[in-house]
Scaffold this motif. Structure first.
Motif, PDB file in Angstrom:
ATOM      1  N   UNK A 251      50.269  -9.462  41.346  1.00  0.00           N
ATOM      2  CA  UNK A 251      49.788  -8.967  42.548  1.00  0.00           C
ATOM      3  C   UNK A 251      49.692 -10.182  43.644  1.00  0.00           C
ATOM      4  N   UNK A 252      49.347 -11.566  42.888  1.00  0.00           N
ATOM      5  CA  UNK A 252      49.576 -12.704  43.820  1.00  0.00           C
ATOM      6  C   UNK A 252      50.234 -13.827  43.207  1.00  0.00           C
TER       7      UNK A 252
ATOM      8  N   UNK B 191      54.660 -13.211  52.273  1.00  0.00           N
ATOM      9  CA  UNK B 191      53.893 -14.542  52.278  1.00  0.00           C
ATOM     10  C   UNK B 191      52.525 -14.279  51.916  1.00  0.00           C
ATOM     11  N   UNK B 192      52.050 -13.109  52.267  1.00  0.00           N
ATOM     12  CA  UNK B 192      50.514 -12.527  51.989  1.00  0.00           C
ATOM     13  C   UNK B 192      50.243 -12.571  50.562  1.00  0.00           C
ATOM     14  N   UNK B 193      51.112 -12.645  49.717  1.00  0.00           N
ATOM     15  CA  UNK B 193      50.934 -12.665  48.410  1.00  0.00           C
ATOM     16  C   UNK B 193      50.748 -14.031  47.666  1.00  0.00           C
TER      17      UNK B 193
ATOM     18  N   UNK C 104      48.935 -16.154  37.176  1.00  0.00           N
ATOM     19  CA  UNK C 104      49.777 -15.432  38.410  1.00  0.00           C
ATOM     20  C   UNK C 104      50.996 -16.075  38.316  1.00  0.00           C
ATOM     21  N   UNK C 105      51.870 -15.082  38.897  1.00  0.00           N
ATOM     22  CA  UNK C 105      53.245 -15.497  39.010  1.00  0.00           C
ATOM     23  C   UNK C 105      53.227 -17.076  39.535  1.00  0.00           C
ATOM     24  N   UNK C 106      54.091 -17.944  39.120  1.00  0.00           N
ATOM     25  CA  UNK C 106      53.893 -19.250  39.646  1.00  0.00           C
ATOM     26  C   UNK C 106      55.488 -19.647  39.942  1.00  0.00           C
TER      27      UNK C 106
END
Length: 413
Positions: free
Chosen positions: A231-232, A306-308, A278-280
């Motif tokens: 989600x981020x 970009x807001x993620x 988080x996804x990195x």
């Protein structure tokens, strides 16, 4: 038993620390090697560097971040002025006893300089701004930068670089301050040399080729390691390009920014063995030195909204650290800065907060509303944008400490 366990933990930590440093040095040696030609615009230096970084990401188990299963994101082609072959500049006393200057060491060219082919021509001295009215085509001129105030010198310099009425003239500038180079997207009709030695001789010879590439194609390199949550996302960035070559003389760019690339790769190795929350993403940007073109392209063509992006950490000039680090946007993102200082303990000697500055690849992310910081180390070698920023320049004094602190901060988000 406790002493044995503590000793075992200490040994394991020391081994891991040594391995990180050894891995970083290996990557930096390759990135600064002559075969990559300063990671610039001649001999495919930039493209070879991108391929090497992508191969390293693949070996570490990172996923290609582009939809077509590629690590490469092509950016909009741009122009760049290059100096692909030998550069010579000599001064003569009555056309005899040549004083030979070495590019990179004794002099630099203005990056927009035109090609030049002058053999034993007379050097005319400019003593004031009014002398500009007497400047003609196909001549050579000399000024002492320190004899003019900043505004007057800039006017003379720009007259040579921007003048459309005069062409094939050369301005030789005596400048005893540190000489730094950078690339240009333009080619002028005239040329400027900056010499760190005064010239008393009456004649000079100057020869080089300038080639304007109007459509240079470069790529960002982007890898991803999936986290427990998507989600981020966390972004790490570092530019891999550098200045390339000025004639035969290579700008290795060890601290700027092979050090940042090396740190991103060791972070990728860490997260490949320790699944992040988080996804990195690991974003290796191109064309930073010529105007942040790679990061600008990414921000205007993002791979995910970009807001993620929960946080972007940009690493540039991180090869020293004897005097700690500075965090650009540290005053803007106080909570992030407080995490760094609160978790630091005794790792770094100091952590300085700086305000907003559009001086590296965090800039356009920041302008787009992404929480973005830029970290650079303090102390150690002062080599910057010169031929002395080679593999012996960065001490990597705080390399492991900075990496572990970044990991702890990200884990606390």
């Amino acid at each position: 038993m406790f002493r044995i366990l503590s000793a075992t933990i200490l040994i394991c930590f020391s081994v891991a620390t040594y391995a990180q440093r050894a891995s970083a040095l290996k990557n930096m040696r390759i990135l600064t090697s002559d075969s990559l030609a300063g990671r610039g615009y001649v001999e495919n230096g930039m493209h070879k560097s991108a391929t090497y970084i992508a191969d390293q990401l693949d070996q570490l188990g990172a996923e290609p971040a582009i939809e077509v299963s590629s690590f490469f994101q092509e950016i909009t082609p741009f122009s760049v002025n290059t100096f692909p072959s030998k550069i010579t500049f000599n001064a003569y006393d009555k056309k005899q006893n040549p004083k030979i200057f070495t590019a990179g060491k004794d002099f630099l060219l203005h990056p927009a300089s035109a090609p030049m082919n002058k053999e034993e021509v007379e050097l005319n001295y400019l003593h004031d701004e009014k002398a500009l009215d007497r400047v003609k085509s196909n001549k050579a001129y000399y000024i002492n930068k320190h004899a003019f105030d900043k505004e007057a010198f800039h006017k003379i310099e720009q007259a040579f670089i921007a003048d459309e009425k005069v062409e094939n003239s050369l301005l030789v500038v005596y400048d005893s301050t540190k000489l730094s180079w950078y690339p240009s997207q333009n080619q002028a009709k005239n040329a400027v040399i900056y010499s760190n030695q005064p010239i008393a001789e009456k004649y000079i010879s100057a020869n080089w080729k300038s080639v304007l590439n109007n459509a240079f194609q470069a790529v960002n390199v982007i890898g991803k390691i999936s986290g427990n949550r998507n989600d981020s996302a966390i972004f790490f960035s570092a530019h891999y390009d550098h200045l390339g070559r000025l004639g035969e003389h290579i700008f290795p760019g060890a601290n700027d920014n092979a050090s940042g690339v090396a740190l991103l790769l060791t972070l990728a190795e860490h997260y490949s063995n320790n699944t992040p929350e988080f996804d990195t993403y690991f974003l290796f940007t191109t064309a930073e030195e010529i105007g942040l073109l790679g990061s600008y392209y990414y921000v205007t063509n993002p791979l995910l909204p970009l807001n993620k992006i929960k946080l972007l950490v940009n690493l540039d000039l991180v090869g020293t650290g004897e005097e700690g680090i500075t965090i650009v946007n540290g005053t803007k993102h106080g909570k992030i800065f407080d995490l760094f200082t609160g978790l630091n303990a005794t790792r770094l000697s100091q952590i300085k907060a700086r305000g907003e500055a559009c001086n590296s690849d965090h800039c356009f992310f920041d302008k787009a509303g992404v929480p973005a910081i830029f970290i650079y180390t303090l102390g150690g070698s002062k080599a910057y944008h010169d031929i002395h920023d080679d593999i012996s320049s960065p001490s990597l004094y705080a390399f492991n400490q900075l990496q572990s602190l970044i990991i702890d901060v990200v884990n606390s988000l």
